[in-house]
Design an enzyme around this catalytic site. Structure first.
Site, PDB file in Angstrom:
ATOM      1  N   HIS A  45       9.464  63.906  16.977  1.00  0.00           N
ATOM      2  CA  HIS A  45       8.189  64.482  17.398  1.00  0.00           C
ATOM      3  C   HIS A  45       8.436  65.510  18.492  1.00  0.00           C
ATOM      4  O   HIS A  45       9.594  65.784  18.834  1.00  0.00           O
ATOM      5  CB  HIS A  45       7.201  63.396  17.832  1.00  0.00           C
ATOM      6  CG  HIS A  45       7.686  62.498  18.936  1.00  0.00           C
ATOM      7  ND1 HIS A  45       8.026  62.978  20.165  1.00  0.00           N
ATOM      8  CD2 HIS A  45       7.889  61.160  18.983  1.00  0.00           C
ATOM      9  CE1 HIS A  45       8.403  61.974  20.942  1.00  0.00           C
ATOM     10  NE2 HIS A  45       8.341  60.857  20.236  1.00  0.00           N
ATOM     11  N   HIS A  55      11.063  64.781  21.301  1.00  0.00           N
ATOM     12  CA  HIS A  55      12.472  64.968  20.926  1.00  0.00           C
ATOM     13  C   HIS A  55      12.790  66.463  20.823  1.00  0.00           C
ATOM     14  O   HIS A  55      13.847  66.921  21.247  1.00  0.00           O
ATOM     15  CB  HIS A  55      12.774  64.319  19.569  1.00  0.00           C
ATOM     16  CG  HIS A  55      12.416  62.867  19.492  1.00  0.00           C
ATOM     17  ND1 HIS A  55      11.480  62.374  18.622  1.00  0.00           N
ATOM     18  CD2 HIS A  55      12.862  61.799  20.199  1.00  0.00           C
ATOM     19  CE1 HIS A  55      11.368  61.070  18.776  1.00  0.00           C
ATOM     20  NE2 HIS A  55      12.194  60.694  19.744  1.00  0.00           N
ATOM     21  N   CYS A 109      12.619  42.188  26.614  1.00  0.00           N
ATOM     22  CA  CYS A 109      11.675  42.995  25.840  1.00  0.00           C
ATOM     23  C   CYS A 109      12.432  43.536  24.630  1.00  0.00           C
ATOM     24  O   CYS A 109      13.412  44.267  24.785  1.00  0.00           O
ATOM     25  CB  CYS A 109      11.105  44.153  26.659  1.00  0.00           C
ATOM     26  SG  CYS A 109      10.188  45.303  25.598  1.00  0.00           S
ATOM     27  N   CYS A 115      12.415  47.448  24.321  1.00  0.00           N
ATOM     28  CA  CYS A 115      13.373  48.182  25.159  1.00  0.00           C
ATOM     29  C   CYS A 115      14.798  47.690  24.927  1.00  0.00           C
ATOM     30  O   CYS A 115      15.746  48.312  25.396  1.00  0.00           O
ATOM     31  CB  CYS A 115      13.078  47.985  26.641  1.00  0.00           C
ATOM     32  SG  CYS A 115      11.449  48.475  27.121  1.00  0.00           S
ATOM     33  N   CYS A 157       5.874  44.267  29.739  1.00  0.00           N
ATOM     34  CA  CYS A 157       6.805  45.395  29.794  1.00  0.00           C
ATOM     35  C   CYS A 157       5.985  46.664  30.047  1.00  0.00           C
ATOM     36  O   CYS A 157       5.028  46.933  29.314  1.00  0.00           O
ATOM     37  CB  CYS A 157       7.554  45.501  28.467  1.00  0.00           C
ATOM     38  SG  CYS A 157       8.236  47.141  28.198  1.00  0.00           S
ATOM     39  N   HIS A 205       6.064  48.978  26.780  1.00  0.00           N
ATOM     40  CA  HIS A 205       5.505  48.522  25.501  1.00  0.00           C
ATOM     41  C   HIS A 205       4.213  47.737  25.646  1.00  0.00           C
ATOM     42  O   HIS A 205       3.585  47.385  24.647  1.00  0.00           O
ATOM     43  CB  HIS A 205       6.547  47.695  24.739  1.00  0.00           C
ATOM     44  CG  HIS A 205       7.700  48.526  24.272  1.00  0.00           C
ATOM     45  ND1 HIS A 205       8.801  48.775  25.065  1.00  0.00           N
ATOM     46  CD2 HIS A 205       7.884  49.217  23.127  1.00  0.00           C
ATOM     47  CE1 HIS A 205       9.620  49.573  24.407  1.00  0.00           C
ATOM     48  NE2 HIS A 205       9.091  49.854  23.235  1.00  0.00           N
ATOM     49  N   LYS A 222      -0.093  58.815  26.369  1.00  0.00           N
ATOM     50  CA  LYS A 222       1.213  58.836  25.735  1.00  0.00           C
ATOM     51  C   LYS A 222       1.044  59.081  24.243  1.00  0.00           C
ATOM     52  O   LYS A 222       0.078  58.617  23.657  1.00  0.00           O
ATOM     53  CB  LYS A 222       1.828  57.448  25.931  1.00  0.00           C
ATOM     54  CG  LYS A 222       3.209  57.468  26.512  1.00  0.00           C
ATOM     55  CD  LYS A 222       3.720  56.075  26.688  1.00  0.00           C
ATOM     56  CE  LYS A 222       5.214  56.065  26.481  1.00  0.00           C
ATOM     57  NZ  LYS A 222       5.845  54.838  26.834  1.00  0.00           N
ATOM     58  N   LYS A 273       2.724  56.242  17.830  1.00  0.00           N
ATOM     59  CA  LYS A 273       2.494  56.169  16.393  1.00  0.00           C
ATOM     60  C   LYS A 273       1.274  55.320  16.099  1.00  0.00           C
ATOM     61  O   LYS A 273       0.527  55.580  15.174  1.00  0.00           O
ATOM     62  CB  LYS A 273       3.726  55.587  15.708  1.00  0.00           C
ATOM     63  CG  LYS A 273       4.796  56.620  15.505  1.00  0.00           C
ATOM     64  CD  LYS A 273       6.104  55.990  15.138  1.00  0.00           C
ATOM     65  CE  LYS A 273       6.744  55.352  16.347  1.00  0.00           C
ATOM     66  NZ  LYS A 273       7.877  54.521  16.032  1.00  0.00           N
TER      67      LYS A 273
HETATM   68  N1  MSP Z   1      18.413  55.952  21.930  1.00  0.00           N
HETATM   69  C1  MSP Z   1      17.952  56.087  23.255  1.00  0.00           C
HETATM   70  C2  MSP Z   1      18.779  57.106  24.028  1.00  0.00           C
HETATM   71  C3  MSP Z   1      20.230  56.798  24.079  1.00  0.00           C
HETATM   72  S1  MSP Z   1      21.106  58.054  24.878  1.00  0.00           S
HETATM   73  C4  MSP Z   1      22.598  57.428  25.152  1.00  0.00           C
HETATM   74  C5  MSP Z   1      16.500  56.555  23.253  1.00  0.00           C
HETATM   75  N2  MSP Z   1      16.077  57.171  22.155  1.00  0.00           N
HETATM   76  S2  MSP Z   1      14.594  57.778  21.940  1.00  0.00           S
HETATM   77  O1  MSP Z   1      14.519  58.164  20.558  1.00  0.00           O
HETATM   78  O2  MSP Z   1      13.614  56.873  22.401  1.00  0.00           O
HETATM   79  O3  MSP Z   1      14.570  59.083  22.765  1.00  0.00           O
HETATM   80  C6  MSP Z   1      14.131  59.136  24.087  1.00  0.00           C
HETATM   81  C7  MSP Z   1      14.145  60.579  24.514  1.00  0.00           C
HETATM   82  O4  MSP Z   1      13.324  61.365  23.624  1.00  0.00           O
HETATM   83  C8  MSP Z   1      13.565  60.859  25.873  1.00  0.00           C
HETATM   84  O5  MSP Z   1      14.457  60.591  26.918  1.00  0.00           O
HETATM   85  C9  MSP Z   1      13.256  62.329  25.725  1.00  0.00           C
HETATM   86  O6  MSP Z   1      14.422  63.063  25.726  1.00  0.00           O
HETATM   87  C10 MSP Z   1      12.658  62.378  24.340  1.00  0.00           C
HETATM   88  N3  MSP Z   1      11.241  62.043  24.380  1.00  0.00           N
HETATM   89  C11 MSP Z   1      10.615  61.053  23.677  1.00  0.00           C
HETATM   90  N4  MSP Z   1       9.280  61.122  23.930  1.00  0.00           N
HETATM   91  C12 MSP Z   1       9.010  62.132  24.769  1.00  0.00           C
HETATM   92  C13 MSP Z   1       7.831  62.722  25.289  1.00  0.00           C
HETATM   93  N5  MSP Z   1       6.627  62.273  25.004  1.00  0.00           N
HETATM   94  N6  MSP Z   1       7.976  63.785  26.103  1.00  0.00           N
HETATM   95  C14 MSP Z   1       9.186  64.316  26.395  1.00  0.00           C
HETATM   96  N7  MSP Z   1      10.312  63.805  25.911  1.00  0.00           N
HETATM   97  C15 MSP Z   1      10.279  62.669  25.173  1.00  0.00           C
HETATM   98  O7  MSP Z   1      15.836  56.395  24.255  1.00  0.00           O
END
Ligand code: MSP
Length: 645
Positions: A19, A22, A127, A130, A144, A147, A296, A299
C-alpha cells in the site's frame, strides 16, 4: 576512493499487499539512492520481503495455500510493483533465500560462541500480531497498542539473546554519535526505552508451535524468532561475511524505516551487530505514518490506498512527487486525493509544466530549436544565475539532512523565479528589437531549466529525463552529476531543442468531494490470535452460499462517455431493467460508440463507490488477457435485468 552509500528499506511482511505506506518508504529510498548517484557515489539499494513467522502461516492458512506457495505469490507482488514505481533497487532479498538462511545460522553461531545466548523458561504476554512479548507497561488498557488486542499469556522454554549486556554500550554509542538515529525525536525515543532496564530478547520459537522459520543451528527443535531472522537481511543481502558487496558497502548502511519498527532497528539490531562483531550501521532514518481520514490505514476498515490505483489515475511522477513533497520526513501526514490533485495542478502542471512548455516554444519560435549565442548580460540575468547555482548547494544540504520536501520547495522557488524572469524580460518584446538580449535571456532560461531537470531526476525520473531530452542535452538521468549542475554552461544541446506536448496535463475535478480511486472493500479480519488480516487468494474456495450473494444481471449499455481527466475510465449508463451509472476502466480498450447496445454481465449489488467524482452503482465483468480487455455477455439477445445463476 569513491564514497559509498548503502540504502535499505524494511523487508515487508508478505501478509498484506503493498500500500502507499510501503510505497512511500521505498520511494524515499529510491530518491535518496538516485541523489547519491548524482553526487557521484558508489551506491547499493536493497529491498525485499520478510516471509517467516506466525503471521505469515496464518495468512497462508487463510488463503488455502501452503506457506511456500503463499509467500512466493505475495513476494512476487512486491517485486513486480517496484519497477512500476520506477524503483531502481539493486537486489531483492527474501528471508526464504537459502543464502540468507545460512547467514542467519552463522550469525546465531557467532552470537552463541560469544556467550550471548542462553536457554530459559519464560512466561510472558505475547502479541501474535507483533510476534513479540510485551511488558505490562507497554500495553495500553491491557491491549497491544498496535493491534488493540489483549496479548496472550504464553509459558515456554526458549533461547534468549543477552541483549541486556549491550545496554550501556548502546547508550554510550548513541551519545557519541548523535545522528545515529534521526530525526532527533526518534533518537530520544530510543534513549527513553533505554533508560529502563533492557530485558533479554527471546529469539526462538519451539517447533511444536511454529515450524515456518529458520532452524536454530544449535537446536533442531526450535526455529529463529522472526525479527532476529529479518534484521540479518541487511548484511546477508550483501553476502556477509565474505562477499565483496559486504566488504564494499558495510558499514555505510542507511536504514529507512517508519516509526512502527523503531525498537527492533534502534535497539535489537545494534546489539545483535555488536555481539556478532560487526560494526554498527551508519544511520537509522525514521519517518512517520501516512494516515487516511485522520486514522490508520487498515484492511479491516477498507481504507487502504494502493499505489497502482493512484498511478493509474494520476501518473507515476505526480504520485512520487506528491509523496515526497507532502510529507515532512519524521512526521505523520494525511493522505488525500484532493491534496494530490492540488499539487499536481499547481506545482507540476502550472509551475513546472508551463515553464518547460513556454521555454521550448520560445526557443522554437525565435531560434528554430537552436540554442542562441548570448548577447549583453544585465544584473537581472546575473541574479537568476546566482539563484540557480545557489539552488544546487541548498538542495544538496537538504537532501543530506533528509529534508526532501525542503529540497523540492527550493527547486520550486527557482521555478517561480524563472517564470517571473520570463514575464519581466518579455522575450516576445525583445524578439522584435533586441535579438542579442533575447539570446542572453533564452540562455539563462535554458541553463536554469537544465539545473532544475537534473535536480528533479531523483524525484520524478521519467519527467526529468523527458525535459533533458527535450532540451537536447547529451547527458541525462544518472549520467548527470551535481558538479555538472554547478557549472554554468556545462552542456550544450547536441540535438535540436524539441517542442513537446504538456508534461503534466491538469486534472479537472468536480466540485463535490469524490474519490477517483477504487475503494478496496474491507477484508475479513483474521481471529486476533493470528494477527493482521490476510489477502484472500485467487485460489481460495468459496461456498455456493457465498456465490449466491452476488446479484449477477444481464445489462445493456445505453451510453458511454469519457470522464474528464481520467486516462482509463468511462462513464456508462447500463440498463438492467432500471438504469444504472457504472464507472468502468474501458477507455482505450473500446471505442465509446461501439459500446452502446452491447449486452454485458453486471454485478448489481456491489457497494456503490465514487470514482472521479462519479457515483458508480455496479460493476460490469470483463476478462483480461495479453490482447486486452474482453467484455462478457450472453451469447444471444437476453432481456435486460435477467438474473445470471
Ligand atoms: N517485516 C517487518 C520489517 C522487517 S525489517 C528487518 C515489517 N514489515 S511491514 O510490512 O509491516 O512493513 C513496515 C514498514 O512499512 C514501515 O516501517 C514503513 O516502512 C512501511 N509502512 C507501513 N505502513 C505505513 C504507513 N501507513 N505510513 C508510512 N509507512 C508505512 O514491519
Amino acid at each position: 576512493m569513491t564514497e559509498r552509500f548503502y540504502i535499505t528499506t524494511p523487508i515487508y511482511y508478505v501478509n498484506a499487499a503493498p500500500h502507499i505506506g510501503h510505497a512511500y518508504t521505498t520511494i524515499v529510498a529510491d530518491v535518496l539512492n538516485r541523489f547519491h548517484m548524482l553526487s557521484g557515489m558508489n551506491t547499493f539499494f536493497l529491498t525485499g520481503t520478510d516471509e517467516h513467522g506466525d503471521k505469515i502461516v496464518a495468512a497462508a492458512d487463510q488463503s488455502g495455500q501452503s506457506p511456500k506457495e503463499y509467500v512466493d505469490r505475495i513476494s512476487r507482488m512486491f517485486r513486480e510493483l517496484w519497477p512500476k514505481l520506477n524503483i531502481s533497487y539493486n537486489h531483492f532479498i527474501r528471508t526464504t533465500d537459502p543464502d540468507h538462511q545460512e547467514t542467519v545460522r552463522l550469525v546465531l553461531t557467532r552470537v552463541k560462541e560469544r556467550g550471548d545466548i542462553y536457554f530459559s523458561e519464560y512466561e510472558g504476554l505475547y502479541c501474535f500480531g507483533c510476534e513479540r512479548f510485551y511488558t505490562e507497561k507497554e500495553l495500553v488498557d491491557g491491549k497491544c497498542p498496535d493491534h488493540q488486542t489483549p496479548p496472550q499469556v504464553i509459558k515456554e522454554a526458549n533461547y534468549f539473546f543477552r541483549m541486556s549486556r549491550y545496554q550501556q554500550w548502546l547508550i554510550d554509542y548513541i551519545h557519541a554519535h548523535p545522528d545515529f538515529i534521526r530525526p532527533e525525536r526518534y533518537k530520544n525515543e530510543v534513549l527513553s526505552f533505554l533508560s529502563e532496564p533492557l530485558e533479554d530478547l527471546c529469539i526462538s520459537r519451539p517447533k511444536s508451535r511454529l515450524t515456518w522459520g529458520i532452524t536454530l543451528p544449535f537446536d533442531d527443535n526450535f526455529v529463529t524468532y522472526v525479527w532476529f531472522d529479518a534484521l540479518i537481511n541487511y548484511v546477508s543481502g550483501l553476502g556477509y561475511p565474505s562477499g565483496d558487496r559486504f566488504k564494499t558497502y558495510w558499514p555505510w548502511a542507511q536504514h529507512i524505516i517508519a516509526k512502527d519498527i523503531l525498537k527492533p532497528h534502534g535497539i535489537y539490531w545494534p546489539c545483535m551487530l555488536k555481539s556478532a562483531g560487526i560494526e554498527p550501521y551508519r544511520h537509522l532514518n525514521v519517518h512517520g505514518y501516512w494516515n487516511v481520514s485522520q486514522g490508520k490505514m487498515s484492511k479491516s476498515l477498507g481504507n487502504v490506498v494502493r499505489p497502482l490505483d493512484l498511478v493509474d489515475v494520476y501518473g507515476l511522477d505526480p504520485f512520487r512527487y506528491f509523496l515526497m513533497r507532502e510529507m515532512v520526513f519524521g512526521l505523520d501526514s494525511e493522505f488525500s486525493e484532493e491534496a494530490l490533485v492540488a499539487r499536481l495542478n499547481a506545482d507540476l502542471a502550472n509551475d513546472l509544466g508551463n515553464l518547460v512548455s513556454r521555454s521550448l516554444t520560445m526557443i522554437h519560435k525565435y531560434f528554430k530549436g537552436n540554442l542562441p549565442e548570448p548577447g549583453p548580460v544585465k544584473p537581472r540575468d546575473e541574479e537568476l544565475k546566482r539563484s540557480a547555482l545557489a539552488l544546487v548547494d541548498i538542495y544538496e544540504k537538504q537532501m543530506r539532512d533528509l529534508g526532501m520536501h525542503k529540497a523540492l520547495m527550493a527547486v520550486w522557488e527557482v521555478i517561480g523565479k524563472v517564470n517571473k524572469y520570463i514575464d519581466e524580460m518579455a522575450p516576445w518584446v525583445l524578439a522584435k528589437s533586441e535579438t542579442g538580449r533575447l539570446g542572453t535571456v533564452i540562455r539563462h532560461i535554458f541553463e536554469t531549466l537544465r539545473i532544475v531537470a537534473g535536480l528533479l531526476w531523483p524525484f520524478i525520473p521519467e519527467s526529468a529525463q523527458k525535459i533533458q531530452v527535450q532540451l537536447g542535452l547529451p547527458c541525462q538521468g544518472k549520467d548527470v552529476t551535481l558538479e555538472d549542475l554547478r557549472t554554468w554552461g556545462m552542456e550544450r544541446p547536441v540535438r535540436l531543442i524539441e517542442k513537446a506536448p504538456a508534461l503534466f496535463p491538469r486534472i479537472e475535478r468536480r466540485k463535490e468531494k469524490g474519490r477517483a480511486l477504487p475503494l478496496h472493500p474491507p477484508e475479513k479480519a483474521l481471529p486476533s490470535k493470528k494477527g493482521d488480516a490476510a489477502i484472500p487468494a485467487d485460489q481460495a474456495l468459496i461456498t455456493y452460499d457465498d456465490f449466491q450473494k452476488i446479484d449477477l444481471r444481464i445489462g445493456v449499455i445505453r451510453a458511454a462517455e469519457p470522464i474528464a481527466g481520467s486516462k482509463k475510465l468511462l462513464k456508462l449508463t447500463v440498463d438492467i431493467g432500471e438504469e444504472r451509472t457504472v464507472v468502468a476502466g474501458l477507455k482505450g480498450h473500446y471505442e465509446e460508440a461501439a459500446l452502446a447496445g452491447k449486452q454485458v454481465l453486471m454485478v448489481a449489488n456491489l457497494e456503490p463507490a465514487v470514482l472521479m467524482g462519479i457515483g458508480s452503482e455496479g460493476m460490469i465483468l470483463a476478462a483480461t488477457d495479453r490482447c486486452g480487455v474482453h467484455l462478457l455477455g450472453p451469447d444471444s439477445e437476453t432481456v435486460p435485468g435477467s438474473r445470471v445463476k
